[in-house]
Design a protein around this motif. Structure first.
Motif, PDB file in Angstrom:
ATOM      1  N   ILE A 143      -3.248  -0.024   8.460  1.00 55.85           N
ATOM      2  CA  ILE A 143      -4.074   0.285   7.286  1.00 55.85           C
ATOM      3  C   ILE A 143      -5.118  -0.810   7.098  1.00 55.85           C
ATOM      4  N   THR A 180       0.011   5.442  12.159  1.00 58.48           N
ATOM      5  CA  THR A 180      -0.576   4.228  12.734  1.00 58.48           C
ATOM      6  C   THR A 180      -1.317   4.511  14.035  1.00 58.48           C
ATOM      7  N   ARG A 224      -0.972   4.025  -2.087  1.00 57.38           N
ATOM      8  CA  ARG A 224       0.297   3.589  -2.691  1.00 57.38           C
ATOM      9  C   ARG A 224       0.978   2.531  -1.833  1.00 57.38           C
ATOM     10  N   ALA A 225       0.887   2.692  -0.518  1.00 57.83           N
ATOM     11  CA  ALA A 225       1.486   1.677   0.359  1.00 57.83           C
ATOM     12  C   ALA A 225       0.770   0.333   0.184  1.00 57.83           C
ATOM     13  N   PRO A 266      -1.146  -3.223  15.324  1.00 54.95           N
ATOM     14  CA  PRO A 266      -0.215  -2.098  15.530  1.00 54.95           C
ATOM     15  C   PRO A 266      -0.864  -0.934  16.272  1.00 54.95           C
ATOM     16  N   ILE A 319      -1.690   6.087   1.616  1.00 53.80           N
ATOM     17  CA  ILE A 319      -2.220   4.792   2.049  1.00 53.80           C
ATOM     18  C   ILE A 319      -2.476   3.892   0.832  1.00 53.80           C
ATOM     19  N   PHE A 361       1.760  -1.330  -2.944  1.00 53.88           N
ATOM     20  CA  PHE A 361       3.109  -1.892  -2.937  1.00 53.88           C
ATOM     21  C   PHE A 361       3.194  -3.191  -2.144  1.00 53.88           C
ATOM     22  N   ASP A 362       2.579  -3.235  -0.965  1.00 61.52           N
ATOM     23  CA  ASP A 362       2.711  -4.424  -0.117  1.00 61.52           C
ATOM     24  C   ASP A 362       1.548  -4.463   0.865  1.00 61.52           C
ATOM     25  N   PHE A 413       8.466   0.113   1.822  1.00 62.93           N
ATOM     26  CA  PHE A 413       7.720   0.531   0.633  1.00 62.93           C
ATOM     27  C   PHE A 413       8.747   1.234  -0.258  1.00 62.93           C
ATOM     28  N   GLU A 469       0.480  -6.786   2.954  1.00 64.12           N
ATOM     29  CA  GLU A 469       0.701  -7.297   4.314  1.00 64.12           C
ATOM     30  C   GLU A 469       1.401  -6.266   5.186  1.00 64.12           C
ATOM     31  N   THR A 470       2.435  -5.647   4.622  1.00 61.90           N
ATOM     32  CA  THR A 470       3.162  -4.653   5.407  1.00 61.90           C
ATOM     33  C   THR A 470       2.279  -3.443   5.698  1.00 61.90           C
ATOM     34  N   ALA A 471       1.404  -3.105   4.748  1.00 61.78           N
ATOM     35  CA  ALA A 471       0.475  -1.986   4.991  1.00 61.78           C
ATOM     36  C   ALA A 471      -0.360  -2.255   6.245  1.00 61.78           C
ATOM     37  N   GLN A 472      -0.777  -3.499   6.417  1.00 64.14           N
ATOM     38  CA  GLN A 472      -1.579  -3.835   7.605  1.00 64.14           C
ATOM     39  C   GLN A 472      -0.776  -3.634   8.884  1.00 64.14           C
ATOM     40  N   ASN A 473       0.562  -3.835   8.791  1.00 62.97           N
ATOM     41  CA  ASN A 473       1.411  -3.634   9.959  1.00 62.97           C
ATOM     42  C   ASN A 473       1.459  -2.175  10.401  1.00 62.97           C
ATOM     43  N   PHE A 474       0.912  -1.287   9.559  1.00 60.70           N
ATOM     44  CA  PHE A 474       0.867   0.128   9.936  1.00 60.70           C
ATOM     45  C   PHE A 474      -0.578   0.604  10.092  1.00 60.70           C
TER      46      PHE A 474
END
Lengths: 235, 293
Positions: free
Chosen positions: B188, A105, B174-175, A76, B172, B178-179, A90, B181-186
């Motif tokens: 993280i 990001t 908390r994200a 990203p 970061i 929560f998830d 989330f 895989e999705t965190a990596q998409n941002f």
């Protein structure tokens, strides 16, 4: 102009190979629709491009930069954003916090968030609301707005209108058209034929983890047999 | 018999116990909540905090308050660095596999415990409290240091809360919780978040160890009881739920204080065990946890 190139992409789930040399090319300001039956490998293709599923072969480049094998978090940052199937918000975080993660990001400023909220104005009144409490349509809009906040050059959308009311579908389609006009390259996985015909520039048909055909939208409109053959749908 | 003095004493002792427990259990809960790692070595970070406080007290001349103040900062930082290194050297290499992390943290437990035995020795060692003022009540005198423990614990929990709710790092975390895989998409870097969380969890336990050592002495085996009680708190409060962990620590700390004063410490331990059993039977997700979908 942005150009994303996927060449010979291969991926596995455990010992099962699910992508067999997928190749795609996508330019800025273009919407490429990826169609195929369930299990054809559409979602896997997007996950492999994002690096959340590590490809076992092939090459992904963005404007000549080789992204293959980069850690998932670097993709990203290179300018590719993803709206995954099922939105994957989330849901314990607020709308504002979800958007903030998008902005973080690539260090985009709040003007990007304003532009995203202009596309989905209903979210302006929901900024302090937890994402999990939004309606299905609002959640889809938030998932797209969050990805737009990344400031992407390429946007991967995995069935963004799945299960939505017609009014929400229209909003999402309008947003895709706007992104295209702004020069963003969009790779859209979509089952709704009318959506593909309305917003797509090209359609790539997938079957058993391979791209079987890639046609300009005019050819797909002119030959309904293509949809029948690869997706089992009629226009 | 006038109950009031006993009740007040029990509540004060319960608050002190709840405060230390809250710090230790929050560390365990944070690590489980974000990383899904059951850290069996967590009690050893508590022990290392206490040992660090003793080392600071020995190394720094002058009034005990100076050595203690240094220990309250330096020991958690040093323990956090050890935890960070352990995460990178062990947990990251096994991909945070749930079963593998349990086995590897058992190994880490023995490495830390035996290292403390070799370096610190088998004897319990006392650390002077930073101050020894006694607060007078109509019925008894009470150590002001114990109230200081409560104040510091509340301040640390408030700071953790603010970090989680008001900072970029907290968002970061908390994200990621929560998830992943999705965190990596941002963008993280989940591996870095995990290292930071493991270190912060250990620092909270170490702070508990530093605070408790003027009351109960440092010893290389002192990490076992806090670990077990922390598990009790985390199970009762709800795995990974920070509000649940705080509430359960207060509940168990206070009930422990009351039962210990009015009956016996053994009955207090039995009551905690019974509470865990009841929660597991009737509300397995814990008092504040969410049921699996």
């Amino acid at each position: 102009m942005t150009r994303m190139q996927v060449e010979g992409l291969e991926a596995r789930y455990g010992r099962a190979q699910v992508l067999h040399g997928v190749s795609l090319s996508l330019r800025g300001g273009e919407v490429l629709c990826l169609m195929g039956r369930n299990g054809a490998g559409k979602t896997t293709t997007l996950r492999s491009v994002m690096g959340t599923l590590r490809p076992t072969g092939g090459r992904i480049t963005l404007d000549g930069r080789d992204l293959t094998g980069l850690p998932a978090a670097e993709i990203p940052r290179a300018g590719i954003a993803h709206v995954p199937q099922g939105r994957r918000l989330f849901s314990d975080l607020t709308v504002r916090e979800n958007l903030a993660l998008g902005l973080m990001t690539r260090g985009a400023d709040t003007a990007v968030q304003e532009a995203a909220l202009d596309l989905f104005p209903v979210l302006r009144d929901r900024l302090s609301q937890r994402a999990g409490t939004l309606s299905g349509g609002e959640q889809s809009m938030l998932a797209m707005a969050r990805a737009i906040c990344v400031g992407p050059r390429v946007l991967l959308l995995d069935e963004p209108t799945e299960g939505l009311m017609p009014s929400a579908v229209a909003t999402v389609r309008a947003a895709i058209a706007r992104l295209r006009a702004d020069g963003v390259a969009v790779l859209l996985v979509e089952q709704r034929v009318e959506a593909v015909l309305e917003v797509g520039d090209r359609v790539a048909f997938m079957e058993h983890g391979r791209i079987r055909a890639d046609h300009p939208i005019a050819e797909v409109r002119a030959d309904p047999g293509l949809l029948k053959r690869y997706v089992g749908l009629s226009v | 018999m006038d109950l009031a003095p006993y009740l007040l004493l029990a509540l004060l002792e319960g608050m002190v116990q709840a405060s230390v427990l809250m710090l230790t259990a929050l560390g365990l809960s944070l690590v489980f909540g974000v990383m899904r790692v059951v850290n069996v070595a967590h009690g050893q970070f508590f022990m290392l905090g206490a040992v660090g406080a003793w080392l600071c007290a020995q190394a720094i001349p002058g009034p005990p308050a100076i050595g203690f103040a240094v220990a309250l900062i330096a020991a958690p930082l040093a323990v956090g660095a050890i935890a960070w290194a352990a995460d990178r050297a062990i947990l990251r290499r096994i991909g945070y596999d749930p079963e593998g992390t349990i086995v590897s943290t058992i190994g880490l437990l023995y490495i830390l415990q035996q290292s403390a035995l070799i370096g610190f020795g088998p004897d319990a060692r006392a650390v002077d409290p930073p101050f020894s003022h006694t607060l007078r009540t109509p019925w008894f005198g009470y150590s002001s240091y114990k109230l200081f423990i409560v104040a510091v614990a509340i301040a640390l929990v408030a700071a953790l809360w603010l970090i989680l709710r008001r900072t970029r790092l907290g968002l970061i975390m908390r994200a990621t919780q929560f998830d992943r895989e999705t965190a990596q998409n941002f963008g993280i870097r989940v591996d870095r978040v995990y290292s930071a969380v493991f270190a912060v969890g250990a620092m909270l336990a170490a702070a508990g160890g530093v605070l408790v050592v003027p009351n109960q002495q440092a010893h290389y085996l002192m990490g076992t009881d806090p670990l077990l009680l922390s598990f009790v708190v985390v199970i009762v409060g709800g795995l990974g739920s920070l509000p649940g962990t705080i509430a359960a620590a207060v509940l168990i700390g206070l009930s422990d204080g009351l039962l210990s004063v009015f009956f016996s410490p053994t009955l207090a331990a039995i009551a905690s065990t019974l509470l865990v059993a009841l929660v597991l039977i009737f509300r397995p997700q814990g008092l504040f946890g969410r049921a699996a979908a």
